[in-house]
Scaffold this motif. Sequence first.
Motif, PDB file in Angstrom:
ATOM      1  N   LEU A  89       3.006  13.503 -12.615  1.00  0.00           N
ATOM      2  CA  LEU A  89       3.152  13.419 -14.062  1.00  0.00           C
ATOM      3  C   LEU A  89       1.918  13.959 -14.779  1.00  0.00           C
ATOM      4  O   LEU A  89       2.019  14.629 -15.819  1.00  0.00           O
ATOM      5  CB  LEU A  89       3.409  11.973 -14.484  1.00  0.00           C
ATOM      6  N   ASN A  90       0.762  13.631 -14.249  1.00  0.00           N
ATOM      7  CA  ASN A  90      -0.473  14.145 -14.846  1.00  0.00           C
ATOM      8  C   ASN A  90      -0.491  15.677 -14.839  1.00  0.00           C
ATOM      9  O   ASN A  90      -0.931  16.309 -15.801  1.00  0.00           O
ATOM     10  CB  ASN A  90      -1.690  13.598 -14.096  1.00  0.00           C
ATOM     11  N   SER A  91       0.020  16.258 -13.722  1.00  0.00           N
ATOM     12  CA  SER A  91       0.073  17.727 -13.649  1.00  0.00           C
ATOM     13  C   SER A  91       1.037  18.282 -14.695  1.00  0.00           C
ATOM     14  O   SER A  91       0.742  19.288 -15.373  1.00  0.00           O
ATOM     15  CB  SER A  91       0.510  18.168 -12.251  1.00  0.00           C
ATOM     16  N   GLN A  92       2.198  17.600 -14.829  1.00  0.00           N
ATOM     17  CA  GLN A  92       3.168  18.056 -15.829  1.00  0.00           C
ATOM     18  C   GLN A  92       2.605  17.914 -17.246  1.00  0.00           C
ATOM     19  O   GLN A  92       2.803  18.790 -18.097  1.00  0.00           O
ATOM     20  CB  GLN A  92       4.468  17.243 -15.705  1.00  0.00           C
ATOM     21  N   ILE A  93       1.933  16.805 -17.495  1.00  0.00           N
ATOM     22  CA  ILE A  93       1.327  16.592 -18.818  1.00  0.00           C
ATOM     23  C   ILE A  93       0.264  17.660 -19.093  1.00  0.00           C
ATOM     24  O   ILE A  93       0.172  18.200 -20.213  1.00  0.00           O
ATOM     25  CB  ILE A  93       0.728  15.177 -18.915  1.00  0.00           C
TER      26      ILE A  93
ATOM     27  N   GLN B 297       0.824  -1.200   0.000  1.00  0.00           N
ATOM     28  CA  GLN B 297       0.000   0.000   0.000  1.00  0.00           C
ATOM     29  C   GLN B 297       0.863   1.258   0.000  1.00  0.00           C
ATOM     30  O   GLN B 297       0.546   2.248  -0.672  1.00  0.00           O
ATOM     31  CB  GLN B 297      -0.938   0.001   1.218  1.00  0.00           C
ATOM     32  N   SER B 298       1.982   1.171   0.745  1.00  0.00           N
ATOM     33  CA  SER B 298       2.894   2.309   0.775  1.00  0.00           C
ATOM     34  C   SER B 298       3.481   2.548  -0.620  1.00  0.00           C
ATOM     35  O   SER B 298       3.579   3.703  -1.083  1.00  0.00           O
ATOM     36  CB  SER B 298       4.011   2.049   1.787  1.00  0.00           C
ATOM     37  N   GLN B 299       3.874   1.460  -1.306  1.00  0.00           N
ATOM     38  CA  GLN B 299       4.406   1.600  -2.671  1.00  0.00           C
ATOM     39  C   GLN B 299       3.334   2.144  -3.621  1.00  0.00           C
ATOM     40  O   GLN B 299       3.625   2.984  -4.483  1.00  0.00           O
ATOM     41  CB  GLN B 299       4.898   0.243  -3.178  1.00  0.00           C
TER      42      GLN B 299
ATOM     43  N   LEU C  82       3.559   5.525  -5.834  1.00  0.00           N
ATOM     44  CA  LEU C  82       3.350   5.546  -7.279  1.00  0.00           C
ATOM     45  C   LEU C  82       2.171   6.435  -7.666  1.00  0.00           C
ATOM     46  O   LEU C  82       2.214   7.140  -8.681  1.00  0.00           O
ATOM     47  CB  LEU C  82       3.134   4.122  -7.795  1.00  0.00           C
ATOM     48  N   SER C  83       1.135   6.389  -6.883  1.00  0.00           N
ATOM     49  CA  SER C  83      -0.025   7.244  -7.158  1.00  0.00           C
ATOM     50  C   SER C  83       0.362   8.705  -7.108  1.00  0.00           C
ATOM     51  O   SER C  83      -0.084   9.523  -7.940  1.00  0.00           O
ATOM     52  CB  SER C  83      -1.146   6.953  -6.154  1.00  0.00           C
ATOM     53  N   SER C  84       1.230   9.057  -6.148  1.00  0.00           N
ATOM     54  CA  SER C  84       1.692  10.442  -6.031  1.00  0.00           C
ATOM     55  C   SER C  84       2.524  10.823  -7.248  1.00  0.00           C
ATOM     56  O   SER C  84       2.373  11.925  -7.809  1.00  0.00           O
ATOM     57  CB  SER C  84       2.508  10.611  -4.749  1.00  0.00           C
ATOM     58  N   GLN C  85       3.406   9.887  -7.678  1.00  0.00           N
ATOM     59  CA  GLN C  85       4.232  10.164  -8.856  1.00  0.00           C
ATOM     60  C   GLN C  85       3.374  10.305 -10.115  1.00  0.00           C
ATOM     61  O   GLN C  85       3.611  11.188 -10.953  1.00  0.00           O
ATOM     62  CB  GLN C  85       5.264   9.050  -9.040  1.00  0.00           C
TER      63      GLN C  85
END
Length: 438
Positions: free
Chosen positions: A110-114, A97-99, A103-106
């Motif tokens: 990325l979605n924000s950068q896109i 869950q921590s991983q 990953l969800s945060s990353q």
Amino acid sequence: MKFKRYGALLAAAAVTACLFPVQVKADEDYSDIQYWTTKCSNVSSLTADESTSCQAFLQYAASQSSTLKDQLLQIDAQRSDVQTNIDDYQAKINDYQSQIDTLSSQISDLNSQIDDLNDQIAQQQDNVADLRAKVNTQIENSQSTMRLSKYVDILMGAKTFGDFLKIAAGLTDLTEHNHSTLVSLNNAIDQLTASQQELSDKQTQLQSAQNDILAKQYEAQQTVQDYENQKAELDGQTNDALTLISSLQDASDTITEAQKEEQERQIAEQQAKAEAEAAAAAAAQAAQRAAQEAANNSGGSSNSGGSSSSGGSSTNGSQSSDSAVDGNAVVAYARQFLGLPYVWGGNGPNYFDCSGLTKYVYAHFGIVLGRTSYVQETAGYAVSYADAQPGDLITWTGHCGIYAGNGMVINAMNPSMGIRECPIGWITNGNMIIHRLW
């Protein structure tokens, strides 16, 4: 796990098994606890064989309880192992869950950068469209308002050839500038699109990694559920075992209490009978003495009645004759009963219990004893073990026998062993007392 409630049952069973090791009959079915509880609680109506079967049932109950206790310990160990596995897998689930959260945060970043790139691309595309529209307008205006003669007039207005070249170059630079600007904008759009694709590819990789971890987490959760089911099954086995132990405990308590009440009733009855016999014997002796005194007073012979007494009963542990008893003769007489069966409440001559045997043997020599081992504990007078002689009565708490010499005792032991001559050390009831009865 706690087994305090069953300690008394197991401890009592161990003592019972040592003192009364009845062999459980292979053809008997002891699984119907209620049947045996009801049957064995009606102590007064039991035959000798039924009493033996009830004693066997009590030993069966104790043995089953001991076995169930061992099973409970094994189940508890298994449950502990299962819980350890659950904890390990739960830790894995938490780590997954921590991983996933990382990953969800990353992916979110990325979605924000896109989104930002999409906005930049859209802005650049708008700029290209505006520039293209502007160029098209300029071309349209030049075509509609400027004729070749105009360009010639402009060029011909130059005073020198150098001016002519400068004017011609200016018109050319205007067109090339617009073209260069369009190229730069298109290159910027291509770079932004490439960055967008790169981020999109990275987003796909992260999403794939997240899906893999989600699959592992789901698998771990299924494993935890399997272990939880195992634990629930073990809990069910524990509850079943505890219920059965409780039933066996209740049955043992009920039967033991009924036996105790019946024994107390018989003891009271036998004590009353012994007291009545003692009172009758005392009255007979008083009458005999009175008759003897009357005979002596009337001048009768002094040798006719003074040296003997009636063969009737006497008090507990006393003789009906003044002659000394040969202890070895008592032992020899008692040995003829070796090998006969033990039957609770037996008075002889074909079967005995412990106090029935001693009462029967000593009665042969004119010594009257009470019927129970508890009454016989008050018979005669106590001597030390060092002073014990063959023929002395030995009592323990709830048991009695005849001292045979050399540390041996003749006694009705229990239903499985019958009447035996065995070392005194075999009898472990405690509070041993040696009684001299003559």
